[in-house]
Structure formats: C-alpha cells, structure tokens
Design an enzyme around this catalytic site. Structure first.
Site, short mmCIF file in Angstrom:
data_model
loop_
_atom_site.label_atom_id
_atom_site.label_comp_id
_atom_site.label_asym_id
_atom_site.label_seq_id
_atom_site.Cartn_x
_atom_site.Cartn_y
_atom_site.Cartn_z
N LEU A 64 0.83 -1.19 0.00
CA LEU A 64 0.00 0.00 0.00
C LEU A 64 0.87 1.25 0.00
CD1 LEU A 64 -2.76 -0.97 2.60
CD2 LEU A 64 -3.05 -0.69 0.12
N ILE B 166 14.28 14.01 -10.26
CA ILE B 166 14.76 12.83 -9.54
C ILE B 166 16.27 12.83 -9.44
CG2 ILE B 166 14.87 10.31 -9.59
CD1 ILE B 166 12.15 10.32 -10.99
N VAL C 179 24.64 10.10 -23.34
CA VAL C 179 25.27 8.84 -22.97
C VAL C 179 25.25 7.89 -24.16
CG1 VAL C 179 25.14 6.83 -21.44
CG2 VAL C 179 24.66 9.12 -20.54
N HIS D 240 7.48 39.32 10.63
CA HIS D 240 8.90 39.65 10.52
C HIS D 240 9.63 39.19 11.78
CE1 HIS D 240 12.55 41.85 9.53
NE2 HIS D 240 12.58 42.26 10.79
#
Length: 460
Positions: free
Chosen positions: A37, A182, A235, A439
């Site tokens: 889950l 990512i 690559v 502030h």
C-alpha cells in the site's frame, strides 16, 4: 463472485485516495494492490527520498555550524541506521493507509489485478486467483522507471529510482544519468554522504522543464557541493570494468568522454504501467491512457488517474485526479482543474513553483510583468545562513492577475501554498502586496516580490 460499486486497481496516492473518497460517497469499494500500500510514492519514491534528503540537510547544517561557533568534532553517520529510520517512516505511513481502508470498510485485495472487458477483475496472489465484479473501475497502476536502450546497459548493473534506495552501502562514486527532478534530488542525498557525484544531462541545463533562473541557482549550489555537472551530454555506452563501471558520453563538441564509477543511477523519467489493462481496447494518447476532464477513459465506467494518464507525474496530482474519478464513479459530476498545481524540487536549496513560468505566460499571449526579490535581502534568510535564492512573481500587467510564481531557497516547498491559495481565490499582486507578513520570516520575500512588481519595493 463478490460485486462492488467501485473497484480501484492500484494502492498508490491516486488509488487509495480514490478508494477512500468513493467509500465516503456511499459506494461499496474494493482496492487491489499487487505490492505494498502507498505505491511508488510511499515505498520507493517521495517519502523515502525526502526522509534521506532531510538527513542530508541535517548533515549540511552540522557542517555549516562550525562557522557559526558550534563545534561538534568529527561527524560520523551510520547509513544502516539512516535506512532503518527511512523504513520505519514507510512502515508507519503504510499502516496508516491500511487503517484508513479498514475504517472506510474498503476491502483490500493483495495480488495482481487484471481487468477484463466484462468488468470482472481477476486477482492473482501466488497460485490463488479470485474474481470480483465491478460496476465502475478506477485504474491507478502508476508507472515504472524508463530505462533507455543504451549500448551495454544489459551487461552492467544499474540502479533506477526504484532500486537506489535499497542499497546497503554508500558508494564512493555515483554517476546519475538525467538531471531532472529525480536526478538532482539524489545528487544532494549522496553528495552529503561524501559520494563523488556526477550528473549527465542531455539538455542545455539541469531541470530543463523548470524556470531557467531557478535552474541556474541550483546549478551553482550543486557545484558548491562538489557535484560535477555535464550538460549537452549524450550517454553512448555503459561498460563493466572489473568492480568499476564506466559511462561513455558525447559532449557538446562531439568528443567522447569516459567516467569510471562504483554505481550508476538512471533517472530520465518513468513510463506508465499498463499491465493490468492489457485486455482492454482502451484509447491511448501516445503511451498514456486517454481520459476526459472527468478522468473517464474511452470505455464508459472505467476511469484512470496518476502516472497512467501522463501530464504532471506528481503524487498530489494523482490524489486530486483520484478524488475526481471517485466522485464521477459515484454519480457526481466533477472535472479536474490543472491550472494551479504546485511543483516542488526538494534539493538543497529547494525549488517550488506554481502556475505559468515567465516563458509560458508570454507564449500564451499575456502582457507579462515580473517582480523579483532575492533572499540576500531577507533577514530570516541571513539568520539561517540560507541566502541563496529568490521569489519571482509573474503577473498580467494590466490587472495584476497572478499567473505564476517561482521560489528558490529554504522551505519554499511549504511557502508556495500561500501564492497558490491567492491564485485559487483569483487574488491580485496588489492584494498580495497589501497583506501583512510576519517579521522576520522567509515568507516576507513573497510580500517583497509583490512590492517589487508594484514598483514599491524596499530593495532594488
């Protein structure tokens, strides 16, 4: 055969939220999940990575603290204990989801679900197969990492975002293929653990889909962490060289460069997981399931949400889509609205944005005006030693309608909701600039950016 008003396939942030919403709307609901889950987000993505990013932030704070007069001696860390805490967080949240399902009287089937054309779902768990019948179905099976057909990748052990969090030892060196969200997040994690990190990105800059000014600030920050960044780089091949691996890539000038490393992470995106719907003749948009604004597919009564439908591949978007799908499955009429979606990058410093970027607003024909406040002018940022970054407000020039905002700096992933709320309520820059902020606070930078847009800024 058991019959349900709504059956949800997939227990990630799109699926379990849809199941809970459908149950609250009075439907009998079943949820089918092949793994754990929480889906990728909880088990292999958002939650574990952010837990380790918090560890990385603490490590950076400790390193900075010596210049503040706080000396701790030699810092040591246990990767084993870090991973144990990460796993504990996952387990606790997973248990929470199970409790919510139980509370909502949602039947949870643990197994691989296959949807058939007659609205039956076969759930396979080991050698056991159980069939259930659904009045309405919500597909929320998520996505898997995309791995390109790079020469030699079948001969080299590589990691994806699904597997990198399972490593037991800190690598001495890591090459990350992909400088998107990512990739840069994992770069921050491993750089804090003293791993020698190199990012290889094909585009002109890291985070090519985000605000260019934000990407530049992060680029400089990552370099300060000794992260090497190769952009305009493609690559070409991967090689195994004894215990080391090699990444060969072509640079902008056409030359080929080789980098040796202990581990490789491929982080160039994800593809939809279509395995549960292979028997359905469902309309597609490219590799994604096509849906309308009600999240309904081309097959009446079958809905799809999350990474299956493309767009913003974000957990909170999947949850929003899940709630819309559930409402429609329950007989309500509801449409998804993607106009105000916060987007967060949990690097150090963080990046957060909502609405249109400056370039997008201009492309849509708006007369655009921008207000910027740099954190170097913020008192709280100075006190925190976190002066890298800015707040940029993009608004329509005539009426001051806020079209978008970009933030870079500490805690901006929390601050972005203030502007998102203003946009949701159709607030203007003038209204934002008249709101009193506490502030000292980082949120004052939002106020200052609004004043800058209005020509009333205290800073240049």
């Amino acid at each position: 055969m058991k019959k349900y008003d709504v059956v949800v396939i997939g227990g990630g942030p799109g699926g379990y939220v849809a199941a809970i919403r459908a149950a609250k709307l009075g439907c009998s609901v079943a949820l089918v999940e092949a793994d754990q889950l929480g889906g990728t987000c909880l088990n292999r993505g958002c939650i574990p990575s952010k837990t380790l990013l918090h560890h990385a932030e603490i490590i950076e704070q400790i390193r900075k603290a010596s210049s503040w007069g706080i000396e701790t001696g030699e810092m040591r860390f246990s990767f084993e204990k870090m991973n144990a805490r990460k796993d504990q967080v996952i387990k606790r949240l997973r248990t929470g989801i199970a409790s919510l399902l139980k509370e909502g009287k949602i039947e949870h089937f643990q197994g691989f679900g296959s949807v058939h054309a007659d609205n039956t779902i076969s759930v396979q768990s080991g050698d056991k197969v159980e069939n259930i019948l659904a009045e309405k179905i919500i597909l929320a099976t998520g996505s898997t990492p995309f791995v390109p057909n790079i020469n030699g990748f079948n001969q080299v052990d590589i990691h994806t975002s699904d597997t990198i969090l399972g490593i037991k030892e800190i690598p001495s060196s890591l090459v990350i293929i992909g400088g998107g969200v990512i990739g840069v997040e994992f770069a921050c994690i491993f750089a804090s653990l003293n791993t020698e990190v190199t990012i290889i990105e094909m585009a002109e800059s890291i985070l090519p889909n985000e605000d260019p000014d934000a990407a530049k600030v992060l680029h400089r920050a990552l370099q300060k962490k000794n992260i090497k960044i190769q952009t305009h780089a493609k690559v070409e091949a991967l090689r195994q060289n004894g215990t080391d691996k090699q990444v060969l890539f072509q640079t902008k000038d056409g030359s080929t460069v080789s980098i040796a490393c202990e581990q490789i992470l491929v982080a160039i995106g994800r593809k939809p997981n279509l395995s549960a719907l292979s028997e359905l003749s469902i309309q597609m948009e490219g590799s994604y399931v096509s849906v309308n604004k009600n999240m309904e597919t081309s097959i009446p009564g079958i809905y799809a949400v999350g990474d299956l439908v493309g767009g913003w591949q974000l957990a909170h978007v999947a949850s929003a889509e899940g709630m819309v799908a559930a409402a429609n499955a329950a007989g309500k009429i509801q449409e998804i609205d993607y106009s105000i979606v916060p987007r967060c990058v949990y690097t150090l410093p963080e990046i957060a944005s909502v609405g249109l970027m400056e370039r997008e607003a201009k492309e849509k024909g708006y007369a655009v005006k921008v207000g910027i406040h740099h954190l170097v002018g913020n008192g709280k940022a100075h006190s925190m030693d976190g002066r890298e970054g800015f707040v940029k407000i993009i608004a329509e020039e005539k009426y001051g309608e806020i079209l978008g905002t970009v933030m870079v700096g500490p805690h901006v992933t929390e601050m972005i909701s203030e502007v998102a709320a203003f946009m949701h309520l159709e607030g203007t820059v003038e209204e934002l600039g008249s709101l009193i902020h506490p502030h000292p606070s980082l949120s004052e930078s939002i106020f200052e950016a609004a004043l800058a847009w209005l020509g009333k800024g205290l800073h240049k």
